[in-house]
Design a protein around this motif. Structure first.
Motif, short mmCIF file in Angstrom:
data_model
loop_
_atom_site.label_atom_id
_atom_site.label_comp_id
_atom_site.label_asym_id
_atom_site.label_seq_id
_atom_site.Cartn_x
_atom_site.Cartn_y
_atom_site.Cartn_z
N ASP A 98 0.82 -1.21 0.00
CA ASP A 98 0.00 0.00 0.00
C ASP A 98 0.86 1.27 0.00
O ASP A 98 1.94 1.31 0.59
CB ASP A 98 -0.93 0.02 1.22
N ARG A 99 0.32 2.28 -0.66
CA ARG A 99 1.00 3.57 -0.79
C ARG A 99 1.42 4.16 0.56
O ARG A 99 2.44 4.85 0.66
CB ARG A 99 0.08 4.56 -1.52
N ALA A 100 0.64 3.89 1.59
CA ALA A 100 0.96 4.42 2.93
C ALA A 100 2.38 4.02 3.36
O ALA A 100 3.08 4.81 4.00
CB ALA A 100 -0.06 3.91 3.94
N PHE A 101 2.82 2.83 2.99
CA PHE A 101 4.15 2.37 3.39
C PHE A 101 5.23 2.96 2.50
O PHE A 101 6.30 3.32 2.96
CB PHE A 101 4.21 0.84 3.37
N THR A 102 4.91 3.09 1.21
CA THR A 102 5.86 3.71 0.28
C THR A 102 6.15 5.14 0.74
O THR A 102 7.30 5.59 0.73
CB THR A 102 5.25 3.75 -1.15
N THR A 103 5.10 5.84 1.13
CA THR A 103 5.22 7.24 1.56
C THR A 103 6.16 7.38 2.76
O THR A 103 6.85 8.38 2.90
CB THR A 103 3.82 7.80 1.91
N GLU A 104 6.17 6.36 3.61
CA GLU A 104 7.02 6.40 4.82
C GLU A 104 8.51 6.21 4.52
O GLU A 104 9.36 6.51 5.35
CB GLU A 104 6.55 5.34 5.82
N LEU A 105 8.80 5.66 3.33
CA LEU A 105 10.21 5.41 2.98
C LEU A 105 10.99 6.72 2.96
O LEU A 105 10.61 7.67 2.28
CB LEU A 105 10.32 4.74 1.61
N GLY A 106 12.08 6.76 3.71
CA GLY A 106 12.88 7.97 3.75
C GLY A 106 12.37 8.98 4.76
O GLY A 106 13.04 9.95 5.08
N ARG A 107 11.16 8.75 5.27
CA ARG A 107 10.58 9.67 6.26
C ARG A 107 10.80 9.14 7.66
O ARG A 107 11.00 9.89 8.60
CB ARG A 107 9.07 9.80 6.05
N SER A 108 10.68 7.83 7.79
CA SER A 108 10.86 7.22 9.11
C SER A 108 11.58 5.89 8.97
O SER A 108 11.49 5.23 7.93
CB SER A 108 9.49 6.98 9.76
N GLU A 109 12.27 5.53 10.02
CA GLU A 109 12.96 4.24 10.09
C GLU A 109 11.95 3.12 9.86
O GLU A 109 12.20 2.14 9.17
CB GLU A 109 13.59 4.09 11.48
#
Ligand code: C2E
Ligand code: MG
Ligand code: MG
Ligand code: MG
Length: 292
Positions: free
Chosen positions: A203-214
Motif C-alpha cells: 500500500d502507498r501508505a508504506f511507500t510514503t514512509e520510505l525515507g521519512r521514518s525508520e
C-alpha cells in the motif's frame, strides 16, 4: 438503519444524514444511466521492473465521465456501486473494456503487456467472476497469463461469497492473483498460501514512509522478505520520488507503480509508453530517468 416511518422517530433524523441518503439514491440512479449510456472509461498506469527499468505490466483503473460533473474518481462511485449491487455489472464492463483494448493493441502488432484488473469483495457475491473473465478472454482471444486480478486483503477474508472458489477457478484459467493495498488489512501468512496469491502490492501508505521514518524501511524490508520466501513478487504502489525508488531497489522490491513513472493515462497514451518500453533509467545510471 434509518426508519422513515413512525411518528415518534422524527427527532432521530439528522438533516445531513438525510441529504446523504438522498444523494446516494441519486448517485445510484445516475450509475444505472451511466452503465446504459457507456459513460465509463478505463485508464492505465504502468508498472515498471525496478532492475531493468522496463514496462512490465499495467493497472486498469475505471473513470466515470459524467456529462455534467466531469471526471468522477472511483472512490466516489465504487462504494455506491457496491452497496447497490451494481458492482458486478460495472466490474463486467471493466473486464470487457480491458480485453477489448488488449485485442486492439494486439491488432496493431504490439507485444502485449499484462494488465491487472481490480475486483472488489462485493463483486464475488454473484458467484460468476471466473465465468465473466473466461468469456471475455475467449471472445477477444487474449491469453489468460496476460491478465492479473487485484483483490484486497478484506476480500480474501470474505467467507460468505464463495470468494475462494472463484479465485481458485480464476487462477486455474492461468490468471495471476495479486493482493492489493497489502499491509492495511489483516491477512495472515496462511491465507496468502491458501489463496495461492502470486504477488503483493504494498500500500502507498508504506511507500510514503520510505525515507521519512525508520519504520517505513523496516516494514517494506519485512514485507519483501516474507513475500519472496512465499514465492510471491512485490510491487510498491504510489512511488512518487527518486529517493523512494532508490530505496525500493536496494530493498529488492520487484516492481514499482506511481506518479514518478506516470499517472494513469488513457489507452492512446499508454500505447506510447508500450512502444517506449524503457520507462526508468538503470540502477547504475546507464540511462537517465525519463521525465513524463
Ligand atoms: P488501487 O487499486 O489501490 O489503485 C491505486 C490508486 O492509487 C489509483 O487511484 C491510482 O491513480 C493511485 N495512484 C497511483 N500512483 C500514485 C501516486 O504515485 N500517488 C498517489 N497519490 N496516488 C497514486 P484511483 O484510480 O483513484 O483508484 C482508487 C481505487 O478505486 C483503486 O485503488 C481501487 O481500489 C478502486 N478502483 C479503481 N478502478 C476500479 C475498478 O475497475 N474496479 C474496482 N472494483 N475498483 C476499482
Ligand atoms: Mg489496485
Ligand atoms: Mg492499491
Ligand atoms: Mg488503494
Amino acid at each position: 438503519a434509518v426508519k422513515m416511518a413512525g411518528k415518534g422517530h422524527h427527532r432521530f433524523f439528522q438533516p445531513a444524514l438525510f441529504e446523504t441518503i438522498r444523494h446516494r439514491r441519486e448517485l445510484e440512479q445516475a450509475l444505472v444511466t451511466a452503465l446504459e449510456q457507456d459513460q465509463f472509461l478505463v485508464v492505465y498506469q504502468p508498472r515498471v521492473d525496478t532492475q531493468s527499468g522496463l514496462l512490465c505490466s499495467m493497472e486498469a483503473l475505471v473513470r466515470w465521465q459524467h456529462p455534467l460533473h466531469g471526471m468522477v474518481p472511483p472512490l466516489e462511485f465504487i462504494p455506491v456501486a457496491e452497496s447497490s449491487g451494481l458492482i458486478s455489472q460495472l466490474g463486467e464492463m471493466v473486464i470487457e473494456k480491458v480485453c477489448q483494448q488488449m485485442a486492439r493493441w494486439k491488432s496493431f502488432g504490439l507485444q502485449l503487456v499484462p494488465v491487472s484488473i481490480n475486483v472488489s469483495a462485493r463483486q464475488f457475491s454473484r458467484g460468476d467472476v471466473h465465468l465473466v473473465l473466461a468469456s471475455a478472454l475467449a471472445r477477444h482471444a487474449i491469453e489468460a497469463r496476460l491478465i492479473e486480478v487485484e483483490i484486497t486483503e478484506s476480500a480474501m477474508m470474505d467467507e460468505q461469497n464463495r470468494t475462494l472458489e472463484q479465485l481458485a477457478a480464476i487462477r486455474a484459467l492461468g490468471v495471476r492473483l495479486l493482493v492489493d493495498d497489502f499491509g492495511t488489512g489483516y491477512s495472515s501468512l496462511s491465507q496468502l498460501q491458501r489463496f495461492a496469491m502470486d504477488g503483493l502490492k504494498i500500500d502507498r501508505a508504506f511507500t510514503t514512509e520510505l525515507g521519512r521514518s525508520e519504520q517505513g524501511e523496516v516494514f517494506v524490508r519485512a514485507i519483501v522478505s516474507m513475500a519472496h520466501a512465499l514465492g510471491m513478487s512485490v510491487v510498491a504502489e504510489g512511488v512518487e520520488t527518486q529517493q523512494q525508488l532508490d530505496m525500493l531497489r536496494t530493498l529488492q522490491c520487484n516492481e514499482i507503480q506511481g506518479y514518478l513513472v506516470s499517472r494513469p493515462v488513457p489507452a492512446e497514451q499508454m500505447l506510447e509508453l508500450m512502444l517506449k518500453r524503457r520507462l526508468l533509467g538503470r540502477p547504475d545510471g546507464a540511462l537517465p530517468a525519463l521525465q513524463l
